[in-house]
Design a protein around this motif. Sequence first.
Motif, short mmCIF file in Angstrom:
data_model
loop_
_atom_site.label_atom_id
_atom_site.label_comp_id
_atom_site.label_asym_id
_atom_site.label_seq_id
_atom_site.Cartn_x
_atom_site.Cartn_y
_atom_site.Cartn_z
N ASP A 208 0.83 -1.20 0.00
CA ASP A 208 0.00 0.00 0.00
C ASP A 208 0.87 1.25 0.00
O ASP A 208 1.49 1.59 1.01
N PHE A 209 0.92 1.92 -1.15
CA PHE A 209 1.68 3.16 -1.26
C PHE A 209 0.82 4.38 -0.92
O PHE A 209 1.34 5.37 -0.40
N GLU A 210 -0.46 4.29 -1.19
CA GLU A 210 -1.34 5.44 -0.96
C GLU A 210 -1.47 5.78 0.52
O GLU A 210 -1.36 6.93 0.92
N ARG A 211 -1.73 4.78 1.36
CA ARG A 211 -1.84 5.04 2.79
C ARG A 211 -0.51 5.48 3.38
O ARG A 211 -0.47 6.32 4.28
N ALA A 212 0.58 4.91 2.88
CA ALA A 212 1.91 5.33 3.35
C ALA A 212 2.15 6.80 3.02
O ALA A 212 2.69 7.56 3.84
N ALA A 213 1.70 7.23 1.82
CA ALA A 213 1.90 8.62 1.40
C ALA A 213 1.09 9.59 2.25
O ALA A 213 1.52 10.72 2.50
N MET B 164 0.58 9.52 5.40
CA MET B 164 1.25 9.82 6.67
C MET B 164 2.71 10.24 6.51
O MET B 164 3.25 10.95 7.35
N SER B 165 3.34 9.83 5.40
CA SER B 165 4.79 10.04 5.27
C SER B 165 5.22 10.71 3.98
O SER B 165 6.37 11.13 3.86
N GLY B 166 4.34 10.79 2.99
CA GLY B 166 4.72 11.36 1.71
C GLY B 166 5.16 10.28 0.74
O GLY B 166 4.98 9.08 0.98
#
Length: 423
Positions: free
Chosen positions: A150-155, A157-159
Motif C-alpha cells: 500500500d503506497f497510498e496510505r503510506a503517502a 502519513m509520510s509522503g
Amino acid sequence: MHDLKWIREHSEAFDQGLATRGIDPLSQRILALDESHRAAVSEMQDLQTQRNSLAKDIGTAKASGQDATALLEKSNFIKVRLPELEHHEKALKDELHGLLMSIPSIPYHEVPVGADETFNQEIRRFGTPRTFDFTPLPHYELGEALGEMDFERAAKMSGSRFVILRNQLAKLERALANFMLDVHTTEFGYQEISPPTLVRSNALYGTGQLPKFEDDQFKTTSGYYLIATSEIPLTNMMMDEIIPTDQLPLRFTAHTPCYRQEAGSAGRDTRGMIRVHQFSKVELVSITTSDQSSHEHERMVSCAETILQRLELPYRTMLLSTGDMGFSAKKTYDLEVWLPSQDAYREISSCSNCADFQARRMNARYRDDTGHLHFAHTLNGSGLAVGRTLVAVLENYQQKDGSIMVPEVLRPFMNTDIIEPVR
C-alpha cells in the motif's frame, strides 16, 4: 582518510589515482598546506622554547641587578606572537584536515577506469532468466493486486517513497531477513549485532558519509543522524580501538531499518520499492589485516551470492569502475538481480573493500605479532537489501493468476508455498 606521508613520497601516484576518479591533481595543494602547517608548528615550538629560556634569564638578570629591558621586550613580543601563530596553525590544520576528509579513496590498480557504470565489468552470471508465457508484471502491481502493498496510505502519513506491507508480504519481508541472518551467522561466522540506528556525526565521518554526502542523510533536530546503512554503526564499533591480531578477522552482521533522502534521484524509480526513503537491509562488515583484506573481500561477495543462489534468483556479479564506486571504496563488486518487468539486472548488493581508508578516519588499529600498530582494513556489503530481494522474489516467482510461489528455502519461515491474492 589519506596518509600524508604516503602523499609526500608518492605525489604523482596520488594524483594519478585521483585522475581515475575524474578529480584534478591535489597533491601540490596538500603538500603546500602541509609544509605551511609544519613550519607554523616548528615556529611555535621554537618560540615556546625561547619563552621558557627567557623566563629563566629574566629571573637571573633581576636577581643580579642587571638591566632586563631587552629580555622583557623579547618576551613581550613572544606573548603577542604565540597566540597569532596558534590561530594560524589551527586554521592551516583545519583546512588541511577538511581537504583530506573530502577526497575519496584511491582505487586499486585492477579496478576498471571509467566515468560511470557503462565502464563496469561483468565477472560472472548465475541462473537463466525465466521465460514467461504471459507478460510479467512489476512488483508494485503484483503487491497492490495481492492487497498487501500500500503506497497510498503510506503517502498520507509520510509522503512519497514510502510503503506499507501487510499480512503475507510483511511476513515475506521478515522471512527473507531471518533467512539471510541464519545463513550468515550459522554458516559464515558473522556475529549478529543489534546496533543503534541513531548516530552522531563522528560516526558518519568515520565511514565517509560525511562531509560529502550530508544531503543524503536524515538528521534529527537534536543533531543525531538516522543511519543510511548499518555499515556505519558496525564499522564504528572499532573506533579508537587497538585490536589484537589473533582476534581478526572480525565479522559482524545486522538487520536494521535504513534511511536515505535519495537526493539527486528525482525521476528515478518513482514507483515501487526500488528507491524508497526507508528500507531494511542485512549488512555484512569485516575488520581485518592488510594482507587478508583482498581474500576477505572475495569471501564476502561469495556470502552474499549464496543468498541469491539459494533463492534461485538469476543475477550477475559486476566489478565497478572508478567512476561508479562509493567514496570510501578501493574496490567494489555489485550483485545485480534480474527483474523481469524491467528486462534488466538491478543492484541488490554492493560489497566494498575500503582498505585502511575508513580506519584512518576512525583511528581503528591492530597490533601485529611483533607489537607494531597498523590501521585495520574494513569491508562492507549488503547481504542483502531485503526490500529489493522481496521485489525480486515477487517478480521472478509470479504466476499468471497473480499469485506468488514462495522460494523453497523460505517455506519453513512462511509455512506456505504460495501467496495468493485476497479474494
